[in-house]
Design a protein around this motif. Structure first.
Motif, PDB file in Angstrom:
ATOM      1  N   HIS A 170       0.824  -1.217   0.000  1.00 36.40           N
ATOM      2  CA  HIS A 170       0.000   0.000   0.000  1.00 36.40           C
ATOM      3  C   HIS A 170       0.858   1.267   0.000  1.00 36.40           C
ATOM      4  O   HIS A 170       0.452   2.315   0.531  1.00 36.40           O
ATOM      5  CB  HIS A 170      -0.989  -0.009   1.169  1.00 36.40           C
ATOM      6  N   ILE A 184       2.547   4.726  -0.915  1.00 36.43           N
ATOM      7  CA  ILE A 184       2.141   5.936  -1.626  1.00 36.43           C
ATOM      8  C   ILE A 184       3.377   6.812  -1.813  1.00 36.43           C
ATOM      9  O   ILE A 184       4.370   6.646  -1.108  1.00 36.43           O
ATOM     10  CB  ILE A 184       1.040   6.719  -0.875  1.00 36.43           C
ATOM     11  N   ALA A 233      -1.795   2.412  -5.285  1.00 37.03           N
ATOM     12  CA  ALA A 233      -2.633   3.232  -4.400  1.00 37.03           C
ATOM     13  C   ALA A 233      -2.661   4.683  -4.897  1.00 37.03           C
ATOM     14  O   ALA A 233      -3.710   5.338  -4.873  1.00 37.03           O
ATOM     15  CB  ALA A 233      -2.117   3.169  -2.963  1.00 37.03           C
ATOM     16  N   LYS A 271      -5.832   7.247  -5.866  1.00 39.04           N
ATOM     17  CA  LYS A 271      -5.919   8.588  -5.277  1.00 39.04           C
ATOM     18  C   LYS A 271      -5.992   9.654  -6.370  1.00 39.04           C
ATOM     19  O   LYS A 271      -6.779  10.602  -6.270  1.00 39.04           O
ATOM     20  CB  LYS A 271      -4.714   8.848  -4.373  1.00 39.04           C
ATOM     21  N   SER A 294      -3.889  -3.559  -3.135  1.00 41.22           N
ATOM     22  CA  SER A 294      -3.849  -2.226  -2.540  1.00 41.22           C
ATOM     23  C   SER A 294      -4.715  -1.249  -3.326  1.00 41.22           C
ATOM     24  O   SER A 294      -5.356  -0.383  -2.732  1.00 41.22           O
ATOM     25  CB  SER A 294      -2.417  -1.725  -2.479  1.00 41.22           C
ATOM     26  N   GLU A 338      -7.643   0.600  -1.521  1.00 37.68           N
ATOM     27  CA  GLU A 338      -7.742   2.066  -1.584  1.00 37.68           C
ATOM     28  C   GLU A 338      -9.142   2.468  -2.077  1.00 37.68           C
ATOM     29  O   GLU A 338      -9.730   3.428  -1.574  1.00 37.68           O
ATOM     30  CB  GLU A 338      -6.660   2.617  -2.521  1.00 37.68           C
TER      31      GLU A 338
END
Ligand code: MN
Length: 250
Positions: A43, A45, A72, A76, A110, A114
């Motif tokens: 996960h 970022i 992830a 986003k 992930s 997310e």
């Protein structure tokens, strides 16, 4: 239905193309995928580095972006920058298995997790074949079957699904099992080599060692030729153990 499709093997991976092909039968597809392989990123970022989104013609008329970040990050940026509010998020189809504790390492999952953070029903798909030349025909039929079920009765948005598909021709797939994660661990081996500057470097290769013989696990289902559908919880709190630490409360 609007469907966001992500992966961790990168925007050119054949597994992603296989997933996009099925997804577009069910709705309007948008693709946001890493611009390079991001397997095993978990996960992660990107913090303190620029994130870039490049429009891609990889899927013809289907809107697609290559992202410089992790899986992830892709989700986003899709929601936060592109303003996507998909009804469904699909991740994969991963080139390789994601059962048991692989969930922690998996970039494929992930992206799905997310999505679940954002309240989007999310499904990660993995095929038990690591080859970039893997045949996704049977996997596509399974994805279609699961998306038909989802279309009939939408899955809970906060429970991402981890779908693993055995590497078998469709007639040899035994069915679909709802599973839990098998207990087990990876036994790693490190092959040491020497770089041109005389410094050692290491290639990590892992083999999964099961510590579970029960017949309700993802591992069991896959070994017997079933598709494994494992619903995941985002909450990692050890709820049933909370009382063990009650004495330190003050
Ligand atoms: Mn991968």
């Amino acid at each position: 239905m609007r469907i966001l499709v992500c992966n961790d093997d990168g925007i050119t991976a054949r597994g992603l193309r296989a997933l996009v092909e099925v997804a577009q039968e069910f709705g309007e597809v948008v693709v946001v995928a890493p611009d390079r392989p991001q397997s095993g990123m978990g996960h992660a970022i990107s913090i303190g580095v620029p994130l870039r989104l490049y429009p891609s013609r990889e899927f013809g008329d289907i809107p697609a972006w290559a992202c410089s970040g992790t899986p992830a990050d892709c989700v986003k940026l899709a929601t936060g920058v592109l303003g996507e509010r998909p009804d469904l998020l699909l991740s994969g189809i991963n080139h390789g298995a994601n059962f048991s504790i692989s969930v922690f390492y998996s970039g494929t999952l992930s992206a799905a997790i997310e999505g679940a953070f954002e309240g989007i029903p999310s499904i990660g798909f993995s095929l038990l074949n690591y080859s970039m030349e893997a045949d996704f025909t049977a996997a596509q039929a399974i994805v279609r079957e699961i998306l038909l079920l989802q279309a009939g009765q939408p899955f809970p948005a906060h429970v991402p699904l981890n779908v693993n598909i055995p590497n078998l021709p469709l007639p040899e797939i035994q069915g679909i099992r709802i599973t839990r994660q098998a207990k087990g661990r990876f036994v790693e081996q490190f092959e040491e080599r020497i770089d041109p500057y005389g410094q050692p470097y290491y290639w990590m290769v892992g083999r999964f060692e099961s510590q579970d013989t029960d017949t309700d696990t993802d591992l069991w289902a896959l070994e017997k030729g079933y598709v494994s559908v494992c619903p995941l919880l985002i909450d990692l709190t050890a709820h049933s153990y909370l009382h063990h630490w009650e004495m330190i409360r003050r």
